[in-house]
Design a protein around this motif. Structure first.
Motif, mmCIF file in Angstrom:
data_model
loop_
_atom_site.group_PDB
_atom_site.id
_atom_site.type_symbol
_atom_site.label_atom_id
_atom_site.label_comp_id
_atom_site.label_asym_id
_atom_site.label_seq_id
_atom_site.Cartn_x
_atom_site.Cartn_y
_atom_site.Cartn_z
ATOM 1 N N ASN A 116 0.618 -0.908 0.204
ATOM 2 C CA ASN A 116 -0.200 -0.179 0.005
ATOM 3 C C ASN A 116 1.382 1.062 0.153
ATOM 4 N N GLY A 117 0.613 2.070 -1.191
ATOM 5 C CA GLY A 117 1.209 3.272 -1.063
ATOM 6 C C GLY A 117 2.986 3.154 -1.186
ATOM 7 N N ASP A 118 3.966 3.537 -0.108
ATOM 8 C CA ASP A 118 4.968 3.095 0.190
ATOM 9 C C ASP A 118 5.599 2.279 1.345
ATOM 10 N N HIS A 119 4.809 1.291 1.833
ATOM 11 C CA HIS A 119 4.983 0.223 2.563
ATOM 12 C C HIS A 119 4.598 -1.104 2.272
ATOM 13 N N SER A 150 3.432 -4.823 3.852
ATOM 14 C CA SER A 150 3.115 -5.564 5.346
ATOM 15 C C SER A 150 3.260 -6.822 5.042
ATOM 16 N N LEU A 151 3.108 -7.445 5.710
ATOM 17 C CA LEU A 151 3.249 -9.163 5.936
ATOM 18 C C LEU A 151 2.133 -9.091 7.601
ATOM 19 N N ALA A 152 1.777 -9.871 7.323
ATOM 20 C CA ALA A 152 0.466 -10.200 9.063
ATOM 21 C C ALA A 152 0.590 -11.671 8.857
ATOM 22 N N VAL A 153 0.569 -12.509 9.688
ATOM 23 C CA VAL A 153 1.047 -13.443 9.881
ATOM 24 C C VAL A 153 -0.046 -14.458 11.038
ATOM 25 N N GLY A 154 -0.903 -15.301 10.289
ATOM 26 C CA GLY A 154 -1.412 -16.502 11.534
ATOM 27 C C GLY A 154 -1.191 -17.778 11.907
ATOM 28 N N GLY A 155 -1.160 -18.515 12.846
ATOM 29 C CA GLY A 155 -1.158 -19.731 13.209
ATOM 30 C C GLY A 155 0.173 -19.750 13.819
ATOM 31 N N ARG A 159 4.004 -7.076 10.369
ATOM 32 C CA ARG A 159 4.964 -6.076 10.567
ATOM 33 C C ARG A 159 4.700 -5.770 9.467
ATOM 34 N N SER A 160 5.333 -4.241 9.102
ATOM 35 C CA SER A 160 5.795 -3.486 7.993
ATOM 36 C C SER A 160 6.916 -2.960 7.880
ATOM 37 N N PHE A 180 11.120 -11.464 11.834
ATOM 38 C CA PHE A 180 9.843 -11.356 12.234
ATOM 39 C C PHE A 180 9.887 -12.970 12.212
ATOM 40 N N ALA A 181 9.609 -13.792 11.545
ATOM 41 C CA ALA A 181 9.761 -15.316 12.174
ATOM 42 C C ALA A 181 10.018 -16.020 13.301
#
Ligand SMILES: Cc1cc2nc3c(=O)[nH]c(=O)nc-3n(C[C@H](O)[C@H](O)[C@H](O)COP(=O)(O)OP(=O)(O)OC[C@H]3O[C@@H](n4cnc5c(N)ncnc54)[C@H](O)[C@@H]3O)c2cc1C
Ligand code: FES
Ligand code: FES
Lengths: 176, 278, 1014
Positions: free
Chosen positions: B203-206, B208-213, B221-222, B241-242
């Motif tokens: 989105n725009g200039d960044h 992001s990764l969202a993680v479930g489970g 995190r972005s 992040f992991a």
């Protein structure tokens, strides 16, 4: 889903009248609030055609149609079905002048069942699904069938039977 | 495997439901699609005294795109949302993720709000809500409040929702022009809860990764894009992040495997999201 | 010998293609089933659908949440007080009115239908509530209080073999309950002579075929006659009937056991309903009313039955060309908590075919049986074959790998030659027919192995992970009732008397309208027995398929049966259909003798065809079959003098080659042996480790095929089970014995998206042993497919230099661990913010463990005071509603704990020990609730620092019973949350809350919410 009139609280200790239209016929039985629809159909109304394989929503054996939509009877309370139309496997041939439907016949021809315990649920899912998606690809069909466990057939006959009635060919082995 | 006894109320209005919920306190529980609650009732893991059925409340059947949001009411099923022809343009991430939620038969009853209220750490809908920056609208007998998805989930089956509140609706921001989205998950079988689910948005200039489970709740995190591209040390960033997500071992997968999936699928979906920007 | 290909798409199904000539036999044709109409329209009646007698009580079973514990006492007064509850039955009733089950080996171990003074696996029945409905019975279950004293659990084969492992059965003294060694040929010499030896060590996991219908028992007791009448979806073997009768303390004639008209699958599993037949018989007797019990899925997965887990080591003496001269096998079998009849059959079922399809004349075997704190094992499709061939075919694969040969060539070189048939195996089996090599070559050709190899090469060139696997096995069918006695020494066998054979029974009768009915004791579970029997008997009498009515619901009080009756060891096609043919043929012979005079011919010249009976010499002058057959009912007076009417014939048939084990322990464990050769191609996704079966070819020689459509169904079904075994299914246990696979969301049965369609090829080498030439076919893929897939995985991984195959089930996580490089380390910056991270769970050892440490601005003495103050302690314990002193530093606490809406009420014992004021102490707690059991130990140390105290804690916890069985996925994070809460609260109460406020850990956020940040 039609909006219904409010009910006052149905108390846990009492059995309450539950009226449904079962396979086109109005039927009334009684149920404690906690009674599962699967138990209500089988043991209160005597409609044994709906089977119970897990009571936690995974196996699909108990699938029936509520107002046309295929859902788990074991994850539905009988009191929630009050005033609804419920269709079960018994209604399929009843609605077809007493003869088995094309889908049922195809199941027989293609040996899509062995012990038959999973079959009623699968047929009820299929009748809803094929109404919405009359010519599924094999992949789409298998995706839908993943909501049912069958321990006997390995699913091959089931897939073949459906592809046969929907007039599509089965991908047997696409590679090599 | 049969539920313990409870009273049952099918309220005529949301107000009636909320009043009953306020009265019932901890012993009252709402039921929407029942696809998570009923198994727990059948196994007697949950034993409410009063069950309040939201399923047939017309007021909760909102499904609308307006003012930059897709609003999904508490009585709207996963199947109904999935069948919405414009969903792919409105919330493409949700369109990609919903088919992974259970099965045809469970989606016919399960609701998005129910899934959010239930807060299974592996569930796709909470993940999408977090990934898109969505909101949860909570309501009790007295007031309504809106909580950002990122603040809503606390842990397994645990959220900031108070006992007397219902999730009235959830709101997903409509996808903006020039944004990109991708979703992938790894589960044991088709239709199972995810071992790890990754939702990427650009989105725009960044990015992001969202993680479930993996962690106890969906987590995002972005990173800023660098010259319109993913950060140069994406591998390092994903690894950090992991590790922050941690993960647990269970009988089907190890914590390490979950982190591996974050590092690997995470990269794939981020790249996909970047390349499919519209 | 004929070779036919009935690959899935090419079967001509009757009714689709034009019907063949009426005169052509039904046997061998793909007849759709007579069973289907009832099943498809919902009118079929399974056990749970049958009417019950008025006043029937519904049973719910209280089960142990512990893997291993002394059972101290059961208090069920509150349960009895629940309105609608008629009785509560416990082990004391069993002791009073029933007996222990017979055990198949000589060892002092007792197994009862209800636990007596010890529980030995999670889910073991402890008490039964009988009430007006199942719902009410379950309400009352929650009110029974049981006190247990946990014992160290034995949760693996290696642990069971350890010297100091806690014996499950103290009278046996060891968890190794039986051990026997066998030696055939001259193995030592072969090893000495061989160029080299190759070995494998494998473990086969616990899993089960989990039929979609669970167990059902309807029991009634007739006090006047001291007799039990039970209806159950029991599948046999009826060798278990005497075991049930013995346990009920009645002769077999007073246990009338019936089976329902339809059964929702078994795959062997429904053998294991038998302890419940006894249990419900006991309940009916105690309550004085009929009793019904329907097992639910949680009960089934947790405690019904399981395939054995097996550890196997095989050494092979091999020549440089891959010829195997001798095998040295060590098998250790995990039979669970009890040796339940017919175990240890899993271990001995394949004794006659331990060398598989290979000509290996020299063999030593050591068979060991251990008990563990897990569900007792029993019949399960493939019964012992999956275990055996997993070792044997991995071995053949290793031989090829270590000698640098093509694995297919190693198989080819060792197969039994056609000329050697019937071939006597080293351990005494008689492989009855087949040309294994030709069958293999046919599969290679028709299954297009060359194209598959080309595909593998092309994909590998693209860097993809692709492998091809093979497996060749013999599929035994029609078990010799004597094979199980191979576990006994020759001396013990002599004392016990010989056991052998495989008695099959069938009755054929004509009714007054000339209709023909067939009754068998085969207890079908969906395989279409009625259809096949109609085919067989219609052919004998020259009648139409529809003219034959087949009854398969059994009543041991009225029908012909024997101990070998039932649905197991793939005995139907060979034995039962054969017996029906024998009975029908005999009846036909008798009818022919009676009618010969009327037809003016000799009995041998009477023909039956097209619904007519006629003389061979004068086919046009026929009598109608129905008239002739019914004559015995209507006009016995007109029968030729001295002749008996031909109304019914019952045949008992046992295969000739089934003898008792010899003194040298040679045993022909099965009557016939089919041959299977499989190959497959699989691809492993480099990113996720997910495995995809790209192509699977399975070639069967199962003798004569009676109905190709049903044979195909059996193969497809067995294949699906095998895919589950290989890739998805496992009954998983924690190290602490807790069971983790209690739902179908945890025990992963493959769905339509996971099971590909294999290519099925056939060859028919009729068995010389069975009347119709048929052999079993339903179990083979459970034996061949898991190892074929594992061999393909080995091939795929070998391209990456990985010389290892993960244990079954081969999951993406296990594959990823082999193909992914070592995990990149946690970057320094990721190690949490400034504060200590939330307690990290360390798996391993016993259950969940974790640790944490925190500075608090209080002196060690102040912290100590908090811990020793019961009021403070009550505030620290999550969900504590009451805490009463029960002794010095020991408390009884009422706690309601859980996460979100999932809460259980526990009565917990809490104690403080190892007190070292103000430096260290140990806090222990344990309790049980309707949700299960929980226990935990925490070590707390207090260290004085410049600004206060460093509180350090280490804990271990375990959760068992229902909540572990169904909540495995979230168990760790939930337990961690709860335990963390305790210590964080402690820190907060000691004044450390400030530190929490700026931490962003989940726990602190939660605590803030709960008002702990003051
Ligand atoms: C076989 C099977 C497979 C499934 N697989 C998946 C999957 O892969 N991914 C996935 O995400 N889900 C999966 N689910 C769960 C499913 O998506 C549920 O529908 C969903 O989690 C809950 O929605 P519901 O409407 O059914 O809620 P319910 O079951 O009715 O309620 C769940 C919980 O939320 C509360 N609740 C519900 N609605 C509200 C509300 N409006 N306000 C406040 N509280 C509320 C209830 O009190 C209850 O505690 C699966 C379910 C089944 C049976
Ligand atoms: S019984 Fe309802 S899904 Fe299994
Ligand atoms: S036919 Fe037996 S489970 Fe499907």
């Amino acid at each position: 889903m039609p909006p219904l009139k409010s009910t006052s609280v149905l108390t846990a200790e009492a059995r309450h009248a539950v009226s449904i239209v079962l396979n086109g016929t109005p039927r009334t039985g009684h149920a404690h609030p906690r009674l599962l629809l699967s138990d209500f159909l089988r043991h209160e109304l005597g409609a044994h055609g709906t089977r119970v394989g897990c009571e936690h929503g995974v196996c699909g054996a108990c699938t029936v149609r509520i107002d046309g939509v295929a859902v788990r009877a074991c994850l539905t309370l009988a009191v929630q079905a009050d005033g609804r139309r419920i269709d079960t496997v018994e209604g399929l041939s009843q609605g077809n002048e007493g003869r088995m439907t094309a889908l049922q016949e195809a199941f027989r021809r293609h040996h899509a069942l062995q012990c038959g315990f999973c079959t009623a649920g699968i047929l009820m899912s299929l009748t809803d699904y094929l109404d919405r998606n009359p010519k599924p690809t094999e992949e789409e069909l298998r995706d839908m069938l993943s909501g049912h466990l069958c321990r006997c057939t390995g699913y091959a006959g089931i897939v073949r039977a459906v592809m046969d009635v929907t007039g599509r060919t089965v991908r047997e082995v696409a590679h090599v | 495997m049969k539920p313990a006894p409870f009273d049952y109320l099918r309220p005529a209005t949301v107000a009636e439901a909320l009043a009953a919920l306020a009265d019932g306190g901890d012993d009252a529980r709402v039921i929407a699609g029942g696809q998570s609650l009923m198994p727990m009732l059948n196994m007697r893991l949950v034993q409410p005294r009063l069950l309040i059925d939201l399923g047939r409340l017309e007021e909760l059947r909102t499904l609308r795109a307006a003012d930059g949001w897709l609003t999904v009411g508490a009585a709207v099923t996963q199947a109904e949302v999935l069948a919405r022809p414009t969903l792919v343009e409105e919330v493409p991430l949700l369109a990609a993720a919903l088919p992974w939620v259970g099965h045809f038969q469970t989606r016919n009853r399960g609701t998005l709000c129910g899934s959010v209220a239930h807060a299974d750490p592996s569930a796709e809908t909470p993940l999408c809500l977090v990934a898109t920056g969505g909101e949860v609208v909570l309501r009790n007998a007295k007031r309504r409040r809106t909580v950002a998805a990122a603040d809503f989930f606390l842990g397994p089956l645990t959220t900031v929702k108070a006992a007397d509140e219902i999730v009235e609706c959830v709101r997903f921001p409509l996808a903006r022009r020039g944004s990109g989205h991708a979703f992938r998950e790894q589960s044991m079988r088709h239709g199972d809860f995810a071992i790890a689910a990754c939702a990427a948005t650009v989105n725009g200039d960044h990015a992001s990764l969202a993680v479930g489970g993996v962690a106890e709740r969906p987590t995002m995190r972005s990173w800023p894009l660098v010259d319109g591209r993913l950060p140069p040390d994406l591998d390092g960033a994903l690894n950090a992040f992991a590790w922050d997500l941690g993960g647990d071992d269970d009988q089907h997968a190890t914590a390490r495997y979950r982190r591996d999936l974050v590092r690997r699928i995470g990269r794939t979906v981020l790249e996909e999201a970047l390349s499919c920007r519209r | 010998m004929t070779a036919t290909q009935t690959a899935t798409q090419t079967i001509d199904i009757e009714g689709v293609s034009p019907p063949p000539l009426a005169a052509s036999p039904f046997v061998g044709r793909a007849m759709p089933r007579v069973e289907d109409a009832a099943l498809l329209t919902g009118v079929a009646r399974y056990a749970d659908d049958l009417p019950v007698k008025p006043g029937t009580l519904h049973a719910a079973i209280l089960r142990s949440p512990h893997a291993h514990a002394d059972l101290l006492d059961i208090n069920f007064a509150a349960a009895l007080a629940v309105p609608g509850v008629a009785a509560v039955v416990t082990g004391a009733d069993a002791k009073r009115l029933a007996g222990a089950f017979l055990v198949g080996i000589r060892a002092p171990m007792e197994h009862w239908c209800l636990a007596i003074d010890r529980v030995r696996h999670v889910g073991e029945p402890v008490a039964v509530v009988l009430a007006d409905s199942r719902y009410v019975a379950e309400d009352a279950l929650d009110r029974i209080e049981v006190r247990y004293r946990p014992l160290p659990p034995v949760t693996s084969i290696s642990q069971a073999l350890e010297e100091g492992s806690e014996p499950l059965h103290p009278a046996v003294g060891s968890n190794l309950v039986n051990s026997r060694s066998f030696r055939y040929g001259a193995p030592e010499a072969a090893f000495a002579r061989a160029a080299r030896s190759v070995s494998v060590e494998v473990e086969y996991p616990r899993n089960s075929c989990t039929p979609m219908e669970c167990f059902v028992v309807l029991a009634d007791y007739d006090a006047a006659e001291d007799a039990y009448e039970v209806l159950s979806n029991f599948s046999g073997p009826f060798a278990v009937h005497p075991v049930m009768a013995r346990a009920l303390n009645v002769p077999g004639s007073r246990l009338r056991l019936k089976t329902p008209p339809h059964s929702g699958g078994s795959f062997g599993n429904k053998q294991a309903v038998f302890p419940y037949v006894v249990l419900m018989g006991l309940c009916a007797r105690v309550a004085g009313r009929p009793v019904k019990w329907v097992e639910d899925r949680l009960e089934h997965l947790m405690a019904a039955t399981s395939a054995t887990a097996r550890r196997m080591r095989i050494d092979a003496a091999v020549e440089p060309d891959g010829r195997v001269l001798a095998l040295r096998m060590e098998q250790t079998e995990d039979c669970g908590a009890y040796l339940r009849a017919p175990e240890p059959a899993s271990l001995y079922r394949n004794h006659g075919n331990l060398t598989g399809a290979y000509d290996i004349p020299n063999l030593t075997v050591t068979n060991r049986i251990v008990v563990t704190n897990k569900t007792p094992t029993g019949l399960n499709r493939g019964f012992g074959g999956g275990q055996l061939y997993y070792g044997l075919e991995r071995l053949m694969n290793r031989v090829a790998a270590e000698l640098g040969l093509d694995p297919l060539d190693v198989i080819r070189r060792n197969l039994v030659a056609a000329e050697a048939m019937p071939y006597r195996t080293a351990s005494g089996g008689t492989l009855d027919s087949g040309d294994y090599r030709a069958t293999l070559e046919q599969a290679v050709r028709e299954g297009a192995l060359d194209a598959l190899k080309a595909r593998r090469d092309a994909l590998r060139a693209e860097g993809r992970l692709y492998g091809i696997g093979y497996a060749a096995v013999v599929e035994p069918s029609i078990s010799n009732m004597g094979y199980i006695t191979t576990v006994l020494t020759a001396e013990e066998r002599r004392k016990a008397g010989p056991k052998n054979g495989a008695q099959a029974t069938a009755s054929v009768a004509v009714d007054p309208t000339g209709g023909v009915s067939v009754t068998v004791a085969s207890a079908p579970q969906g395989q279409g027995h009625r259809t096949v029997l109609a085919q067989v008997v219609a052919d004998v009498f020259g009648l139409r398929f529809e003219d034959i009515r087949v009854n398969t619901d059994l009543d041991t009080g009225k029908d012909a049966w024997s101990i070998a009756s039932g649905n197991y060891s793939s005995r139907f096609a060979g034995a039962v259909a054969g017996a029906a043919q024998v009975a029908a043929t005999r009846l036909r012979g008798r009818i022919a003798a009676l009618v010969a005079g009327q037809l003016n011919c000799r009995a041998e010249d009477v023909r039956f065809a097209g619904g007519k009976v006629f003389s061979d010499a004068n086919p046009d002058n026929g009598l109608s079959f129905s008239r002739v057959a019914a004559a015995g009912h209507w006009s016995p007076g007109t029968l030729p003098d001295g002749q008996e009417a031909a109304l019914r014939e019952t045949a008992f048939w046992t295969p000739e080659p089934l003898k008792a084990p010899t003194d040298a322990d040679h045993i022909n464990s099965s009557a016939c042996y089919g041959f299977i050769f499989d190959f497959c191609g699989v691809e492993i996704d480099r990113t996720t480790g997910a495995l995809r079966i790209d192509r699977y070819v399975t070639m069967h020689d199962a003798g004569r095929l009676l109905n190709p459509l049903l044979v195909e169904g059996q193969i497809l079904g067995g294949f699906a089970h095998a895919v589950g075994t290989a890739l998805y299914e496992e009954y998983a246990y924690g190290d602490d014995g807790r069971f983790l696979s209690g739902t179908f969301a945890d025990y992963l049965v493959p769905t339509a998206c996971e099971v590909p369609v294999p290519i099925i090829l056939h060859r028919e080498s009729p068995s010389p042993v069975t009347p119709l030439g048929a052999k079993g076919v339903g179990e083979g893929n459970c034996m061949s497919t898991p190892v074929c897939l594992a061999n393909a995985v080995a091939d795929a991984l070998s391209a990456d230099g990985v010389d290892e195959v993960p244990s079954l089930p081969i999951t993406p996580a296990k594959l990823a661990a082999l193909i992914h490089p070592p995990e990149p380390p946690r970057p320094a910056s990721a190690a949490g913010s400034e504060e200590t991270p939330p307690p990290a769970a360390v798996k391993g050892g016993r259950g969940l463990t974790g640790e944490g440490s925190r500075e608090v601005p209080a002196t060690p003495e102040q912290v100590w005071a908090i811990l020793l103050d019961p009021k403070e302690l009550a505030a620290l314990l999550p969900g504590c509603e009451a805490l009463d002193l029960a002794g010095p530093n020991a408390y009884r606490a009422e706690v309601v704990v859980g996460i979100g809406p999932v809460k259980g009420r526990y009565t917990a014992q809490v104690a403080l020990s190892d007190l070292d004021p103000p430096k260290a102490l140990t806090l222990t707690g344990s309790g049980t609730s309707a949700l299960g059991s929980g226990s935990g130990t925490g070590h707390v140390t207090l260290e004085r620092t410049a600004t206060g105290t460093r509180v350090t804690y280490r804990y271990s916890a375990s959760v068992g019973g229902k909540v572990a069985a169904v909540g495995g996925r979230m168990l760790d994070s939930a337990s961690r949350l709860l335990i963390g809460q305790f210590f964080e609260k402690l820190v907060a109460r000691a004044g450390g809350a400030e530190g929490l406020a700026d931490s962003s850990s989940l726990l602190t956020r939660l605590l803030r919410l709960l008002g702990f940040n003051r």
